[in-house]
Design an enzyme around this catalytic site. Structure first.
Site, PDB file in Angstrom:
ATOM      1  N   LYS A 113      12.653   0.506  11.878  1.00 34.84           N
ATOM      2  CA  LYS A 113      11.695   0.281  12.975  1.00 34.84           C
ATOM      3  C   LYS A 113      11.125  -1.139  13.007  1.00 34.84           C
ATOM      4  O   LYS A 113      10.713  -1.619  14.055  1.00 34.84           O
ATOM      5  CB  LYS A 113      10.552   1.305  12.905  1.00 34.84           C
ATOM      6  CG  LYS A 113      10.984   2.691  13.324  1.00 34.84           C
ATOM      7  CD  LYS A 113       9.819   3.660  13.356  1.00 34.84           C
ATOM      8  CE  LYS A 113      10.280   5.020  13.852  1.00 34.84           C
ATOM      9  NZ  LYS A 113       9.192   5.993  13.921  1.00 34.84           N
TER      10      LYS A 113
ATOM     11  N   GLY B  55       4.231   3.569   9.342  1.00 36.83           N
ATOM     12  CA  GLY B  55       4.741   3.204  10.661  1.00 36.83           C
ATOM     13  C   GLY B  55       4.176   4.069  11.782  1.00 36.83           C
ATOM     14  O   GLY B  55       3.735   3.558  12.817  1.00 36.83           O
TER      15      GLY B  55
ATOM     16  N   ASN C 196      -6.387   6.269   3.852  1.00 43.37           N
ATOM     17  CA  ASN C 196      -5.024   6.154   3.312  1.00 43.37           C
ATOM     18  C   ASN C 196      -5.054   6.021   1.802  1.00 43.37           C
ATOM     19  O   ASN C 196      -5.977   5.462   1.226  1.00 43.37           O
ATOM     20  CB  ASN C 196      -4.305   4.955   3.929  1.00 43.37           C
ATOM     21  CG  ASN C 196      -2.812   5.025   3.709  1.00 43.37           C
ATOM     22  OD1 ASN C 196      -2.180   6.036   4.030  1.00 43.37           O
ATOM     23  ND2 ASN C 196      -2.228   3.978   3.145  1.00 43.37           N
ATOM     24  N   ARG C 197      -4.013   6.572   1.174  1.00 43.46           N
ATOM     25  CA  ARG C 197      -3.901   6.537  -0.284  1.00 43.46           C
ATOM     26  C   ARG C 197      -3.805   5.095  -0.771  1.00 43.46           C
ATOM     27  O   ARG C 197      -4.564   4.673  -1.627  1.00 43.46           O
ATOM     28  CB  ARG C 197      -2.661   7.351  -0.671  1.00 43.46           C
ATOM     29  CG  ARG C 197      -2.362   7.422  -2.133  1.00 43.46           C
ATOM     30  CD  ARG C 197      -1.141   8.276  -2.363  1.00 43.46           C
ATOM     31  NE  ARG C 197       0.040   7.723  -1.699  1.00 43.46           N
ATOM     32  CZ  ARG C 197       1.254   8.260  -1.754  1.00 43.46           C
ATOM     33  NH1 ARG C 197       1.450   9.381  -2.427  1.00 43.46           N
ATOM     34  NH2 ARG C 197       2.265   7.693  -1.137  1.00 43.46           N
TER      35      ARG C 197
ATOM     36  N   GLY D 124      -3.364   8.309   6.916  1.00 34.75           N
ATOM     37  CA  GLY D 124      -2.083   7.605   6.928  1.00 34.75           C
ATOM     38  C   GLY D 124      -2.218   6.198   7.484  1.00 34.75           C
ATOM     39  O   GLY D 124      -3.135   5.904   8.271  1.00 34.75           O
TER      40      GLY D 124
ATOM     41  N   GLY E 254       3.139  18.597  15.748  1.00 34.17           N
ATOM     42  CA  GLY E 254       3.994  17.411  15.853  1.00 34.17           C
ATOM     43  C   GLY E 254       5.105  17.545  16.885  1.00 34.17           C
ATOM     44  O   GLY E 254       5.641  16.533  17.350  1.00 34.17           O
TER      45      GLY E 254
HETATM   46  P1  NDP Z   1       5.831   5.985   6.353  1.00 38.37           P
HETATM   47  O1  NDP Z   1       6.679   6.163   5.153  1.00 38.37           O
HETATM   48  O2  NDP Z   1       5.795   4.662   7.036  1.00 38.37           O
HETATM   49  O3  NDP Z   1       4.292   6.339   5.954  1.00 38.37           O
HETATM   50  C1  NDP Z   1       3.976   7.492   5.216  1.00 38.37           C
HETATM   51  C2  NDP Z   1       2.466   7.675   5.159  1.00 38.37           C
HETATM   52  O4  NDP Z   1       2.189   8.908   4.481  1.00 38.37           O
HETATM   53  C3  NDP Z   1       1.735   6.576   4.375  1.00 38.37           C
HETATM   54  O5  NDP Z   1       0.453   6.393   4.933  1.00 38.37           O
HETATM   55  C4  NDP Z   1       1.651   7.189   2.966  1.00 38.37           C
HETATM   56  O6  NDP Z   1       0.579   6.677   2.200  1.00 38.37           O
HETATM   57  C5  NDP Z   1       1.361   8.632   3.325  1.00 38.37           C
HETATM   58  N1  NDP Z   1       1.702   9.580   2.271  1.00 38.37           N
HETATM   59  C6  NDP Z   1       2.945  10.049   1.952  1.00 38.37           C
HETATM   60  N2  NDP Z   1       2.860  10.933   0.934  1.00 38.37           N
HETATM   61  C7  NDP Z   1       1.532  11.023   0.598  1.00 38.37           C
HETATM   62  C8  NDP Z   1       0.800  11.774  -0.371  1.00 38.37           C
HETATM   63  N3  NDP Z   1       1.412  12.618  -1.198  1.00 38.37           N
HETATM   64  N4  NDP Z   1      -0.535  11.635  -0.410  1.00 38.37           N
HETATM   65  C9  NDP Z   1      -1.182  10.787   0.443  1.00 38.37           C
HETATM   66  N5  NDP Z   1      -0.544  10.047   1.371  1.00 38.37           N
HETATM   67  C10 NDP Z   1       0.800  10.164   1.454  1.00 38.37           C
HETATM   68  O7  NDP Z   1       6.287   7.150   7.343  1.00 38.37           O
HETATM   69  P2  NDP Z   1       6.036   7.235   8.926  1.00 38.37           P
HETATM   70  O8  NDP Z   1       4.693   6.676   9.224  1.00 38.37           O
HETATM   71  O9  NDP Z   1       7.206   6.688   9.666  1.00 38.37           O
HETATM   72  O10 NDP Z   1       6.047   8.810   9.183  1.00 38.37           O
HETATM   73  C11 NDP Z   1       4.917   9.610   8.818  1.00 38.37           C
HETATM   74  C12 NDP Z   1       5.064  10.987   9.436  1.00 38.37           C
HETATM   75  O11 NDP Z   1       5.012  10.918  10.855  1.00 38.37           O
HETATM   76  C13 NDP Z   1       6.389  11.692   9.092  1.00 38.37           C
HETATM   77  O12 NDP Z   1       6.081  13.013   8.750  1.00 38.37           O
HETATM   78  C14 NDP Z   1       7.167  11.659  10.387  1.00 38.37           C
HETATM   79  O13 NDP Z   1       8.000  12.775  10.504  1.00 38.37           O
HETATM   80  C15 NDP Z   1       6.020  11.727  11.401  1.00 38.37           C
HETATM   81  N6  NDP Z   1       6.443  11.228  12.718  1.00 38.37           N
HETATM   82  C16 NDP Z   1       6.393  12.099  13.747  1.00 38.37           C
HETATM   83  C17 NDP Z   1       6.805  11.722  15.000  1.00 38.37           C
HETATM   84  C18 NDP Z   1       6.749  12.716  16.093  1.00 38.37           C
HETATM   85  O14 NDP Z   1       7.253  12.425  17.189  1.00 38.37           O
HETATM   86  N7  NDP Z   1       6.144  13.884  15.900  1.00 38.37           N
HETATM   87  C19 NDP Z   1       7.286  10.347  15.293  1.00 38.37           C
HETATM   88  C20 NDP Z   1       7.277   9.494  14.130  1.00 38.37           C
HETATM   89  C21 NDP Z   1       6.869   9.937  12.882  1.00 38.37           C
HETATM   90  P3  NDP Z   1       0.750   5.326   1.311  1.00 38.37           P
HETATM   91  O15 NDP Z   1       0.567   4.169   2.269  1.00 38.37           O
HETATM   92  O16 NDP Z   1      -0.327   5.435   0.300  1.00 38.37           O
HETATM   93  O17 NDP Z   1       2.144   5.384   0.730  1.00 38.37           O
END
Ligand code: NDP
Length: 282
Positions: free
Chosen positions: A71, A133, A154-155, A130, A248
């Site tokens: 992305k 992206g 955010n974590r 979160g 979602g």
């Molecule tokens: P990224 O990998 O860019 O970001 C993941 C986020 O989740 C970060 O903020 C990360 O925190 C956090 N995270 C992951 N695991 C944990 C945990 N165990 N505890 C706390 N925080 C956690 O992914 P994306 O932003 O691209 O995607 C995120 C979600 O959005 C996905 O589930 C994806 O499927 C969904 N999505 C849905 C769409 C839709 O149309 N419905 C479109 C696009 C995405 P940290 O920064 O601390 O790592």
């Protein structure tokens, strides 16, 4: 019988690609509206991304989606960015322009469209978990759509701070970073709670946000970006509390509908798209 044997082509570049249901949603909409368009789901590695973009341009593709991990990386291979994509710094939808493509981000717009059908966003106080992206797209578009305050939880502190600073400086909304302490208590004045993390995503179906569940109140609107599965622990818990919820799938269907509109100019029937995913999930 069709008058031409040359279909319009769009598709997706991602890695992994196999578990992404977007192709089924897009093709269901094309069939329903009698559009002679094809959507090709392609697994493309980061090393081959430039070749894939050049190939799509050479073959006259009308556009394509990018998902994880492309992305941000795809931006250097295309000709320009739409306004909100420029602020977000990431794109998920390319639209053919001349010999290249212009990049847009429909993740946040899809979410805003879905949530606007349920509530008026003007002046809302939002708590969002979160800062990845998807969170960047959601935060920027919610702020551009008129919410007054965004709390980013955010974590990873740096990512959270960066997103809060971005929204605060580039949009009319006020944004702050709140550290994600153990059993985080949702502020009482929050009107909307958004999960933009990947917590709850397949296969970890029972994963829970680390929050004080008694701080989730029935008058809050609760939205989850996780669409596989749509019935996450957060959505189930919020329903039990009497909250209005948006899963979602609502976001995903709107994201796909906006993409088709950008590519074809057709406003598609969203129920057809939602049914396509529900049928997949059995
Ligand atoms: P990224 O990998 O860019 O970001 C993941 C986020 O989740 C970060 O903020 C990360 O925190 C956090 N995270 C992951 N695991 C944990 C945990 N165990 N505890 C706390 N925080 C956690 O992914 P994306 O932003 O691209 O995607 C995120 C979600 O959005 C996905 O589930 C994806 O499927 C969904 N999505 C849905 C769409 C839709 O149309 N419905 C479109 C696009 C995405 P940290 O920064 O601390 O790592």
């Amino acid at each position: 019988m069709t008058e031409t044997f040359l279909s319009e082509i769009v598709g997706s570049f991602a890695m992994p690609a196999a578990e992404n249901p977007t192709v089924a949603i897009m093709e269901a909409a094309f069939r329903h509206h009698g559009l002679d368009w094809r959507y090709l789901n392609c697994e493309v590695s980061p090393q081959k991304l430039k070749a894939a973009v050049d190939g799509a341009a050479a073959m006259g593709w009308a556009g394509f989606n990018c998902s994880i991990p492309h992305k941000i990386a795809v931006i250097e291979h295309i000709a320009g960015l739409g306004k909100s994509a420029e602020i977000i710094g990431a794109v998920n939808t390319m639209i053919a322009k001349g010999d290249s493509f212009v990049g847009e981000n429909t993740d946040g717009r899809g979410f805003v469209e879905a949530i606007s059908a349920i509530t008026d966003l003007a002046g809302k106080k939002v708590v969002m978990f979160g800062a990845g992206g998807a969170a960047r797209a959601l935060g920027v578009e919610l702020a551009l759509a008129g919410i007054s305050e965004l709390a980013v939880v955010n974590r990873s502190k740096q990512r959270g701070r960066d997103l809060a600073a971005l929204v605060d400086s580039k949009t009319p909304a006020r944004a702050d970073y709140l550290p994600w302490a153990e059993r985080f208590a949702i502020p009482r004045d929050a009107e909307m709670v958004v999960n933009a993390t990947s917590i709850g995503l397949y296969p970890d179906l029972e994963a829970k946000l680390d929050i004080d569940w008694s701080s989730l109140e029935g008058n809050m609107l609760v939205a989850d970006g996780v669409h596989n599965p749509p019935n996450t622990h957060l959505i189930r818990s919020a329903r039990d509390k009497g909250c209005t919820v948006l899963d979602g799938l609502g976001m995903l269907v709107n994201v796909c509908a906006i993409c088709i509109d950008l590519w074809t100019g057709v406003r598609v029937e969203k129920q057809v798209m939602r049914d396509a995913v529900i049928n997949l999930n059995g």
